[in-house]
Write an enzyme that holds these catalytic residues in place. Structure first.
Site, PDB file in Angstrom:
ATOM      1  N   HIS A 243      54.387 -21.451 -15.063  1.00 54.29           N
ATOM      2  CA  HIS A 243      53.467 -20.122 -15.367  1.00 54.29           C
ATOM      3  C   HIS A 243      53.526 -19.302 -15.889  1.00 54.29           C
ATOM      4  O   HIS A 243      52.456 -18.561 -16.969  1.00 54.29           O
ATOM      5  CB  HIS A 243      53.358 -20.024 -13.745  1.00 54.29           C
ATOM      6  CG  HIS A 243      53.147 -20.776 -13.226  1.00 54.29           C
ATOM      7  ND1 HIS A 243      52.125 -21.427 -12.471  1.00 54.29           N
ATOM      8  CD2 HIS A 243      54.119 -21.647 -12.474  1.00 54.29           C
ATOM      9  CE1 HIS A 243      52.355 -22.259 -11.221  1.00 54.29           C
ATOM     10  NE2 HIS A 243      53.057 -22.820 -11.200  1.00 54.29           N
TER      11      HIS A 243
HETATM   12  C1  BDR Z   1      54.043 -17.712  -9.697  1.00 49.91           C
HETATM   13  O1  BDR Z   1      54.716 -17.303  -8.821  1.00 49.91           O
HETATM   14  C2  BDR Z   1      56.079 -17.353  -8.743  1.00 49.91           C
HETATM   15  O2  BDR Z   1      57.270 -18.713  -7.759  1.00 49.91           O
HETATM   16  C3  BDR Z   1      56.292 -18.145 -10.600  1.00 49.91           C
HETATM   17  O3  BDR Z   1      57.767 -16.909 -11.250  1.00 49.91           O
HETATM   18  C4  BDR Z   1      55.101 -17.376 -10.737  1.00 49.91           C
HETATM   19  O4  BDR Z   1      54.932 -16.221 -10.646  1.00 49.91           O
HETATM   20  C5  BDR Z   1      52.902 -18.928  -9.860  1.00 49.91           C
HETATM   21  O5  BDR Z   1      52.639 -18.991  -8.571  1.00 49.91           O
END
Ligand code: BDR
Ligand code: CA
Length: 320
Positions: A243
């Site tokens: 992500h």
């Molecule tokens: C996002 O949420 C967090 O858990 C991860 O680091 C990322 O920024 C993904 O939805």
């Protein structure tokens, strides 16, 4: 890219935040990381801050100031217990990391953001990898400093959710804060779930990463071993979803992505949809409603996955 881009990273490490810090620091000739501010989210503020400092200690970059940021969202009442199912109890479970060799600076995240922006001759780009609480607090308190921001590259939102059926985690955590960012008028590039869920690394590719053999690649592979479990076992995805790294990749290599300029706003109060980013992909508001709206965000929808993974692996190799 001829000049170094000055950036500040706002994060809640978190495995994918850690991988993004690594990617950003792999290119000192392109990115000048002026500071890191932390936010609660993937874990409590104490843990995410410790993790940012552990990463900088591992990477030999304790010269970068780290400031402790928001422990809670702006408005929402929330029990901060992290996301152990995704990131473990420490927020960065899996690899062995050193204890922090330095402490956070003696100012808040908002104070550090303000100081870095005030003191900089050039505008600074913000890499937003977490809830927007820190930057929204800054923008609300010091609207004069919005002009000192070049752009915001963010991971968050999307037309689908991953924390509720409608909402992505970072925006869900602090919807009021995210709305403030979307209303600043700043150029925003948004790597939401539509694109980040296509930016995955397979188990086979992770073995190739590990086999690169340098310390950075081995750590990255170990982070992905832990983080990937959730994506394979719970989400049923074909790989570990990178992500947050999409945000830095969009800054360094925009040609890897396809985006559309859209109006984006955040649902604050929907019974089922609170924290959802409402992306006007069809320009409904202007075309049908005749409203004057700002297409405030470059929403990324597509990624050249092979090239993205290749670029990620090159960056990890560069870390030594
Ligand atoms: C996002 O949420 C967090 O858990 C991860 O680091 C990322 O920024 C993904 O939805
Ligand atoms: Ca994050």
């Amino acid at each position: 890219m001829d000049r170094k881009i000055p950036i500040i990273i706002d994060c809640d490490p978190g495995h994918d935040d850690a991988l993004t810090i690594m990617w950003a620091l792999a290119y000192p000739e392109k990115l000048d990381v002026r500071g890191i501010v932390t936010c609660a989210g993937n874990q409590t503020i104490e843990k995410t801050t410790r993790n940012a400092l552990r990463m900088l200690t591992f990477l030999g970059r304790t010269d970068i100031p780290v400031a402790v940021g928001a422990a809670k969202p702006l408005v929402k009442q929330i029990e901060v217990k992290g996301t152990p199912i995704v990131h473990g109890e420490s927020g960065l479970d899996g690899p062995q990391l050193p204890e922090p060799a330095v402490k956070p600076v003696k100012m808040s995240a908002v104070e550090l953001l303000a100081q870095l922006l005030e003191q900089s001759e050039e505008k600074i780009t913000i890499l937003e990898l977490a809830a927007h609480t820190n930057i929204a607090t800054l923008f609300a308190a010091r609207p004069d400093l919005i002009d000192k921001v070049e752009a915001v590259y963010m991971m968050g939102g999307g037309t689908v959710g991953n924390w509720t059926p409608a909402a992505e985690f970072n925006i869900w955590w602090d919807p009021e804060a995210a709305r403030i960012t979307f209303k600043t008028g700043l150029p925003i590039t948004m790597a939401g779930l539509d694109v980040t869920q296509k930016a995955y690394i397979t188990r086979e590719e992770n073995e190739q990463l590990r086999a690169q053999g340098n310390k950075g690649s081995v750590l990255a592979a170990e982070l992905i071993d832990f983080f990937g479990r959730y994506h394979y076992e719970v989400e049923g995805f074909p790989g570990c979803t990178l992500h947050d790294p999409c945000a830095v990749a969009a800054l360094l290599s925009p040609e890897l992505f396809k985006g559309e300029q859209c109006n984006v706003d955040v649902e604050l109060s929907g019974e089922l949809t609170s924290g959802m980013t409402v992306i006007d992909r069809v320009n409904y508001l202007s075309k049908i409603m005749g409203r004057k709206v700002d297409c405030n965000t470059n929403v990324l929808f597509e990624v050249d996955r092979d090239a993205f993974v290749k670029a990620f692996m090159q960056a990890m190799k560069k870390l030594g």
